[in-house]
Design a protein around this motif. Sequence first.
Motif, PDB file in Angstrom:
ATOM      1  N   SER A   1      19.902  30.637  43.048  1.00 10.13           N
ATOM      2  CA  SER A   1      18.809  29.819  42.540  1.00 10.13           C
ATOM      3  C   SER A   1      19.268  28.368  42.356  1.00 10.13           C
ATOM      4  O   SER A   1      18.599  27.434  42.799  1.00 10.13           O
TER       5      SER A   1
ATOM      6  N   ARG B   1       9.304  31.230  46.808  1.00  6.46           N
ATOM      7  CA  ARG B   1       9.898  32.440  46.214  1.00  6.46           C
ATOM      8  C   ARG B   1       8.861  33.388  45.667  1.00  6.46           C
ATOM      9  O   ARG B   1       9.208  34.455  45.162  1.00  6.46           O
ATOM     10  N   ARG B   2       7.605  32.989  45.718  1.00  2.00           N
ATOM     11  CA  ARG B   2       6.612  33.830  45.044  1.00  2.00           C
ATOM     12  C   ARG B   2       6.056  34.919  45.932  1.00  2.00           C
ATOM     13  O   ARG B   2       5.302  35.762  45.479  1.00  2.00           O
ATOM     14  N   THR B   3       6.370  34.871  47.182  1.00  2.00           N
ATOM     15  CA  THR B   3       5.889  35.922  48.079  1.00  2.00           C
ATOM     16  C   THR B   3       6.970  36.972  48.236  1.00  2.00           C
ATOM     17  O   THR B   3       8.129  36.751  47.907  1.00  2.00           O
ATOM     18  N   ARG B   4       6.597  38.095  48.722  1.00  2.00           N
ATOM     19  CA  ARG B   4       7.576  39.167  48.962  1.00  2.00           C
ATOM     20  C   ARG B   4       7.294  39.736  50.329  1.00  2.00           C
ATOM     21  O   ARG B   4       6.231  40.315  50.528  1.00  2.00           O
ATOM     22  N   PRO B   5       8.158  39.596  51.323  1.00  2.00           N
ATOM     23  CA  PRO B   5       9.405  38.839  51.189  1.00  2.00           C
ATOM     24  C   PRO B   5       9.153  37.346  51.061  1.00  2.00           C
ATOM     25  O   PRO B   5       8.038  36.899  51.337  1.00  2.00           O
ATOM     26  N   VAL B   6      10.166  36.609  50.678  1.00  2.00           N
ATOM     27  CA  VAL B   6      10.006  35.163  50.519  1.00  2.00           C
ATOM     28  C   VAL B   6       9.561  34.551  51.840  1.00  2.00           C
ATOM     29  O   VAL B   6       9.876  35.067  52.905  1.00  2.00           O
TER      30      VAL B   6
ATOM     31  N   GLN C   1      22.411  36.147  41.265  1.00  2.00           N
ATOM     32  CA  GLN C   1      21.131  35.576  41.681  1.00  2.00           C
ATOM     33  C   GLN C   1      21.030  34.137  41.188  1.00  2.00           C
ATOM     34  O   GLN C   1      20.485  33.268  41.854  1.00  2.00           O
TER      35      GLN C   1
ATOM     36  N   GLU D   1      18.415  40.407  46.332  1.00  2.00           N
ATOM     37  CA  GLU D   1      19.188  41.209  47.273  1.00  2.00           C
ATOM     38  C   GLU D   1      20.181  40.351  48.053  1.00  2.00           C
ATOM     39  O   GLU D   1      21.290  40.780  48.348  1.00  2.00           O
TER      40      GLU D   1
ATOM     41  N   GLY E   1      15.221  39.134  52.177  1.00  2.00           N
ATOM     42  CA  GLY E   1      13.829  39.039  51.753  1.00  2.00           C
ATOM     43  C   GLY E   1      13.657  38.581  50.316  1.00  2.00           C
ATOM     44  O   GLY E   1      12.543  38.274  49.908  1.00  2.00           O
ATOM     45  N   SER E   2      14.745  38.532  49.561  1.00  4.04           N
ATOM     46  CA  SER E   2      14.635  38.073  48.179  1.00  4.04           C
ATOM     47  C   SER E   2      15.981  37.504  47.735  1.00  4.04           C
ATOM     48  O   SER E   2      17.026  37.830  48.313  1.00  4.04           O
TER      49      SER E   2
ATOM     50  N   ILE F   1      19.176  35.193  52.681  1.00  2.00           N
ATOM     51  CA  ILE F   1      17.870  35.350  52.033  1.00  2.00           C
ATOM     52  C   ILE F   1      16.839  35.822  53.053  1.00  2.00           C
ATOM     53  O   ILE F   1      16.012  36.684  52.772  1.00  2.00           O
TER      54      ILE F   1
END
Lengths: 304, 304
Positions: free
Chosen positions: B34, B51-56, B30, B21, B17-18, B13
């Motif tokens: 989770s 998990r709400r940011t990108r990348p996490v 996925q 992916e 970054g997510s 992860i």
Amino acid sequence: MLGLRHLETLDAIREAGSLVEASERLHVTQSALSHQLRDIEGRLGVSLLNRRTRPVRFTVAGERLLALADQVLPLMRQGLRDIRALAEGQSGRLHLAIECHACFQWLMPALDVFREQWPQVELDLSAAFAFAPVPALLRGDLDMVVSSDPVEHEAVLWQPLFSHELVLAVSRNSSLAEREFVEPADLVEETLITYPVERDRLDIFTAFLQPANIEPAAQRKTELTPMMIQLVAAGRGVAALPNWAISEYLDHGLIRSLSLGERGVWRTLYIGIRAEEAEVPYLKEFIQTARQQSMAGLEGIRGA
Amino acid sequence: MLGLRHLETLDAIREAGSLVEASERLHVTQSALSHQLRDIEGRLGVSLLNRRTRPVRFTVAGERLLALADQVLPLMRQGLRDIRALAEGQSGRLHLAIECHACFQWLMPALDVFREQWPQVELDLSAAFAFAPVPALLRGDLDMVVSSDPVEHEAVLWQPLFSHELVLAVSRNSSLAEREFVEPADLVEETLITYPVERDRLDIFTAFLQPANIEPAAQRKTELTPMMIQLVAAGRGVAALPNWAISEYLDHGLIRSLSLGERGVWRTLYIGIRAEEAEVPYLKEFIQTARQQSMAGLEGIRGA
DNA sequence: ATCCCAACATGAGATAATCTCACCTTATAA
DNA sequence: TTATAAGGTGAGATTATCTCATGTTGGGAT
């Protein structure tokens, strides 16, 4: 394929000397260990130990895995210990932002107390003038915000710290010096000294001037509260500040302070944290410490 | 509870970054990631990443686990690589025992060749005079035995190395010197020089004297083949040795050799390994090397 | 504003890994 | 030879983990 369980099993077998005793230590049946060994030996394509000796004798491959276990298992145990400490709130992170310039006054002693009591908590401090604190909290950039403008959000818990009056500091020589309070219109001829943040975040505008649609003659900006006081004392302008922030200067007689409007403008400072962290021990305690320190700073201030 | 899979997931992860992916890299859905995160966060009682940011964005606890992953995963990978090398027979262990004193003669060059070709194999050498080799093989104390007395066992594979004649070395001045062969009775007046091992392990007794119920006049023991030859040459006794072990001394004319009985006593040397290891590459190759070296040593020896 | 999209979460059921139970085999000692 | 202790094994139960289908959410575009 090769899991920690296998390493633990091998370690236990080495300590115990036999599958039977190892299985007792691991609280499983001997059969489980037998299957486990069979599986992993099959997968790896090597024999790991000779079960016919007493105590059992490890092959070269078995010894290699034991060496691996000796490296890995302590690391895992330590890692889990650290996580547990984090989970229990022994350690953690406190990234704090303040939206209130003058708050450093009582914040510094509070931080000193906190650092001593929670040495394992990673402490970080930033000013929250350039960004919205609630999204930063939710995003995890921040863990705590001190603000007088608590934007409601279901995932954010705001707790009041204390209330104070926002007062206007003027020179003792000002024409306003002897007044009890000022009206917005009194400021049309004045230079207003503020912190260098956007207008919407300055209570003097949002709560006093804008409702009356009044604009001061000029606006001047500075970061530093003492400098603001000096400018006011020198008659270069007026400034709106929390009453507790200027009390020591009032005592010196450098300046005078007036209420904003007949009833004054009152503000409450809030501490905001993520609601899910309401029970994190060091956060709870920090809030308590902050309250004590700020209350102490308020002692003996008129109207507080 | 906290397994390697979790560390691998967190690592993926971080790299990806997510979750989406990362799940592709790990060849799972996925949803699996989770669930995995949910489980482990629940068990540990901490949140690991936002998990709400990108990348996490990882929490402090998450960062700690990533650090753990950085320590542990490379160790595991290296460990598995080493095990694979062992499994493929690139490396391993060869603890060899010989029951045959004179064998050092051809064994030493064989060992030198082997060491060069299989540097990763841990090589160890011992004499097998004081213990039974088959149990030692099965127990794992030994991996290979050279013996002329292959005790049958289903789990042990004996492979013939070469055959040789056991001959009697006598002084050129001995009264026996001109004989073609000796009979057991010829030794009643002789001193028999042997290696210092128990009688049952000496072929001269088991295959020649004991069947005829003959006892030599005296027995004298020495470890060293050259010393044995010197004693024989000096007329201090006679010795039973493999023909190849004394060929160079025969050439010098120091001693003479006679067959034991009209038909001679013939022995075959065997190499024994655990049957399950019959296909281990370095063992197979060692046996081949040993054969070549011992054959080379036999060249030009009469009767071989 | 509202809709859309990408990403993550969730519940249920399928699958796979792991364990237990019952019984068998083997080695060792009396 | 016969106990006895330790391991091995197959079948079925348990538990962990995954997939599938679908729901929810946040951010950006219309």
